[in-house]
Design a protein around this motif. Structure first.
Motif, short mmCIF file in Angstrom:
data_model
loop_
_atom_site.label_atom_id
_atom_site.label_comp_id
_atom_site.label_asym_id
_atom_site.label_seq_id
_atom_site.Cartn_x
_atom_site.Cartn_y
_atom_site.Cartn_z
N PRO A 192 0.81 -1.22 0.00
CA PRO A 192 0.00 0.00 0.00
C PRO A 192 0.84 1.28 0.00
N ASP B 210 0.90 2.45 -3.83
CA ASP B 210 -0.32 3.18 -3.48
C ASP B 210 -1.26 3.39 -4.66
N ILE C 68 -4.70 -0.62 -1.29
CA ILE C 68 -4.86 -0.11 0.07
C ILE C 68 -4.84 -1.27 1.06
N GLU C 69 -4.47 -0.96 2.28
CA GLU C 69 -4.45 -1.97 3.34
C GLU C 69 -5.87 -2.23 3.83
N LEU D 222 -5.28 -6.76 1.84
CA LEU D 222 -5.15 -5.75 0.80
C LEU D 222 -6.43 -5.65 0.00
#
Length: 115
Positions: A8, A12, A29-30, A43
């Protein structure tokens, strides 16, 4: 797990080019994962583009869980959105089943399903 955790930040948002030379916006994104196993990482990956000429977003959810020296991954998603709840449930159920196998027990033949 460290590599997954870095995605992430390292990846990104970026632009990818598909085989037809069209640009696609990709986001990583996490996501949270249930507190299971010895280590875990989640994720969510989204890819914006088109399907049959209409705007579309492919969403994929991923959970990875380590139990001792073994691990499992669960993925789900599609054009209709991610599969966050199913992936979280799969991570929980899969971890329990892996722990049973590692302990020499036979897991139940059919895990519980989401309603």
């Amino acid at each position: 797990m460290d590599w997954l955790k870095s995605l992430p930040v390292a990846c990104d948002e970026f632009t990818a080019t598909d085989s037809a030379k069209k640009k696609r916006t990709v986001q990583v994104i996490e996501e949270s994962v249930p507190e299971v196993g010895d280590a875990r990482q989640g994720l969510r990956l989204t890819v914006d583009g088109t399907a049959a000429g209409d705007p579309a977003t492919l969403t994929l959810d991923l959970a990875a869980v380590r139990v001792g020296d073994s691990a499992l991954t669960v993925t789900g998603g599609g054009l209709d959105g991610g599969a966050r709840d199913s992936v979280r449930q799969g991570a929980s159920d899969g971890t329990e089943r892996l722990q049973d196998v590692l302990a020499g027990r036979t897991p139940a033949p059919t895990p519980e399903t989401l309603d």
